[in-house]
Design a protein around this motif. Structure first.
Motif, PDB file in Angstrom:
ATOM      1  N   GLY A  31       0.819  -1.196   0.000  1.00 53.85           N
ATOM      2  CA  GLY A  31       0.000   0.000   0.000  1.00 53.85           C
ATOM      3  C   GLY A  31       0.855   1.248   0.000  1.00 53.85           C
ATOM      4  N   LYS A  32       0.273   2.336  -0.495  1.00 52.31           N
ATOM      5  CA  LYS A  32       0.964   3.620  -0.520  1.00 52.31           C
ATOM      6  C   LYS A  32      -0.041   4.710  -0.188  1.00 52.31           C
ATOM      7  N   HIS A  33       0.482   5.774   0.406  1.00 59.58           N
ATOM      8  CA  HIS A  33      -0.370   6.918   0.723  1.00 59.58           C
ATOM      9  C   HIS A  33       0.322   8.203   0.303  1.00 59.58           C
ATOM     10  N   PRO A 147      -1.905   1.767  16.962  1.00 63.66           N
ATOM     11  CA  PRO A 147      -2.087   2.652  15.805  1.00 63.66           C
ATOM     12  C   PRO A 147      -2.811   1.997  14.634  1.00 63.66           C
ATOM     13  N   ILE A 148      -2.531   0.711  14.392  1.00 62.94           N
ATOM     14  CA  ILE A 148      -3.232   0.018  13.302  1.00 62.94           C
ATOM     15  C   ILE A 148      -4.720  -0.067  13.619  1.00 62.94           C
ATOM     16  N   THR A 149      -5.043  -0.370  14.870  1.00 55.35           N
ATOM     17  CA  THR A 149      -6.448  -0.442  15.285  1.00 55.35           C
ATOM     18  C   THR A 149      -7.127   0.913  15.108  1.00 55.35           C
ATOM     19  N   ILE A 150      -6.451   1.970  15.520  1.00 58.05           N
ATOM     20  CA  ILE A 150      -7.001   3.323  15.373  1.00 58.05           C
ATOM     21  C   ILE A 150      -7.217   3.649  13.899  1.00 58.05           C
ATOM     22  N   ALA A 151      -6.229   3.373  13.071  1.00 64.49           N
ATOM     23  CA  ALA A 151      -6.282   3.725  11.652  1.00 64.49           C
ATOM     24  C   ALA A 151      -7.338   2.944  10.883  1.00 64.49           C
ATOM     25  N   THR A 152      -7.555   1.690  11.261  1.00 64.07           N
ATOM     26  CA  THR A 152      -8.442   0.834  10.466  1.00 64.07           C
ATOM     27  C   THR A 152      -9.852   0.692  11.034  1.00 64.07           C
ATOM     28  N   SER A 153     -10.120   1.267  12.206  1.00 70.17           N
ATOM     29  CA  SER A 153     -11.478   1.141  12.759  1.00 70.17           C
ATOM     30  C   SER A 153     -12.467   1.861  11.844  1.00 70.17           C
ATOM     31  N   ASP A 154     -13.534   1.181  11.534  1.00 70.25           N
ATOM     32  CA  ASP A 154     -14.590   1.694  10.645  1.00 70.25           C
ATOM     33  C   ASP A 154     -14.103   1.985   9.223  1.00 70.25           C
ATOM     34  N   SER A 160      -8.145   0.694   0.621  1.00 70.62           N
ATOM     35  CA  SER A 160      -7.429   0.982   1.868  1.00 70.62           C
ATOM     36  C   SER A 160      -7.298  -0.274   2.729  1.00 70.62           C
ATOM     37  N   LYS A 161      -8.372  -1.068   2.775  1.00 65.27           N
ATOM     38  CA  LYS A 161      -8.325  -2.316   3.548  1.00 65.27           C
ATOM     39  C   LYS A 161      -7.241  -3.242   3.021  1.00 65.27           C
ATOM     40  N   LEU A 162      -7.173  -3.380   1.701  1.00 66.12           N
ATOM     41  CA  LEU A 162      -6.176  -4.235   1.070  1.00 66.12           C
ATOM     42  C   LEU A 162      -4.764  -3.696   1.326  1.00 66.12           C
ATOM     43  N   ALA A 163      -4.610  -2.381   1.244  1.00 65.61           N
ATOM     44  CA  ALA A 163      -3.304  -1.760   1.486  1.00 65.61           C
ATOM     45  C   ALA A 163      -2.847  -2.001   2.922  1.00 65.61           C
ATOM     46  N   TRP A 164      -3.768  -1.846   3.879  1.00 61.98           N
ATOM     47  CA  TRP A 164      -3.412  -2.093   5.285  1.00 61.98           C
ATOM     48  C   TRP A 164      -3.062  -3.564   5.520  1.00 61.98           C
ATOM     49  N   ALA A 165      -3.836  -4.468   4.907  1.00 64.45           N
ATOM     50  CA  ALA A 165      -3.564  -5.900   5.075  1.00 64.45           C
ATOM     51  C   ALA A 165      -2.163  -6.245   4.561  1.00 64.45           C
ATOM     52  N   ALA A 166      -1.802  -5.682   3.407  1.00 67.48           N
ATOM     53  CA  ALA A 166      -0.466  -5.926   2.852  1.00 67.48           C
ATOM     54  C   ALA A 166       0.609  -5.321   3.757  1.00 67.48           C
ATOM     55  N   ASN A 167       0.333  -4.150   4.309  1.00 70.35           N
ATOM     56  CA  ASN A 167       1.314  -3.489   5.171  1.00 70.35           C
ATOM     57  C   ASN A 167       1.534  -4.251   6.472  1.00 70.35           C
ATOM     58  N   ILE A 168       0.486  -4.838   6.995  1.00 72.96           N
ATOM     59  CA  ILE A 168       0.632  -5.611   8.235  1.00 72.96           C
ATOM     60  C   ILE A 168       1.601  -6.769   8.003  1.00 72.96           C
ATOM     61  N   GLN A 169       1.512  -7.408   6.834  1.00 67.95           N
ATOM     62  CA  GLN A 169       2.466  -8.471   6.495  1.00 67.95           C
ATOM     63  C   GLN A 169       3.884  -7.923   6.422  1.00 67.95           C
TER      64      GLN A 169
END
Length: 185
Positions: A31-33, A147-154, A160-169
């Motif tokens: 993911g990128k932002h 921070p991940i929980t804060i960023a991804t809640s709701d 964005s979901k896919l980007a976060w999932a890839a970043n967690i890996q």
């Protein structure tokens, strides 16, 4: 920028601002932002226009400014460690960078998604080996859980979901690699 915010707050209208979306880049699997351009200014990978109230606009600009400073710290520390991996002062900066990021995440809690998007950062460019370390990899996944929980809640945007999932890996791989190499105790 301040004149625009004053105008908005006086007239209680919404103003359109240029913001960035989190994207998933399938070619690189991450993911990128945002990133810093050669002039040291933030650029977004995908630009979006958003109508914000004065309060939302102020929160967005404050978060953008704080994130810009964090990104500069990440890059500065990584450049120092690329030059000299044993630099003790730079290694201390790793911890300071992470502490700053954790404070920023606490401040972003409860804010709009466009503000919480600033919690997203990519370690991919650092893990490719052409740059040093931006944050300490030791116990990284435990520290970054909140921070991940804060960023991804709701979070509703599928990209964005896919980007976060890839970043967690990537985050877990970052910590695991350095732990197995004996860098972390």
């Amino acid at each position: 920028m301040l004149d625009t915010l004053y105008k908005i707050s006086e007239q209680n209208i919404r103003e359109t601002y240029l913001i960035g979306q989190i994207v998933y880049v399938s070619e690189v699997g991450e993911g990128k932002h945002l990133h810093l351009n050669k002039d040291g200014k933030l650029e977004y990978y995908r630009i979006k226009y958003e109508a914000l109230t004065a309060k939302e606009g102020t929160e967005f600009f404050c978060a953008e400014r704080l994130r810009l400073e964090l990104e500069k710290k990440f890059q500065s520390t990584s450049a120092k460690l690329k030059k000299n991996p044993l630099d003790l002062k730079a290694r201390q900066e790793l911890e300071t960078n992470l502490e700053s990021y954790l404070k920023f995440s606490t401040a972003a809690q409860g804010k709009s998604q466009i503000v919480r998007n600033f919690l997203f950062f990519s370690l991919g460019k650092y893990m490719k080996g052409d740059q040093g370390l931006p944050v300490s990899p030791c116990e990284f996944t435990q520290k970054i859980l909140n921070p991940i929980t804060i960023a991804t809640s709701d979070l509703t945007d599928p990209d964005s979901k896919l980007a976060w999932a890839a970043n967690i890996q990537i985050f877990t791989g970052y910590e695991l690699g350095f732990t197995m190499a004996g860098y972390c105790k």
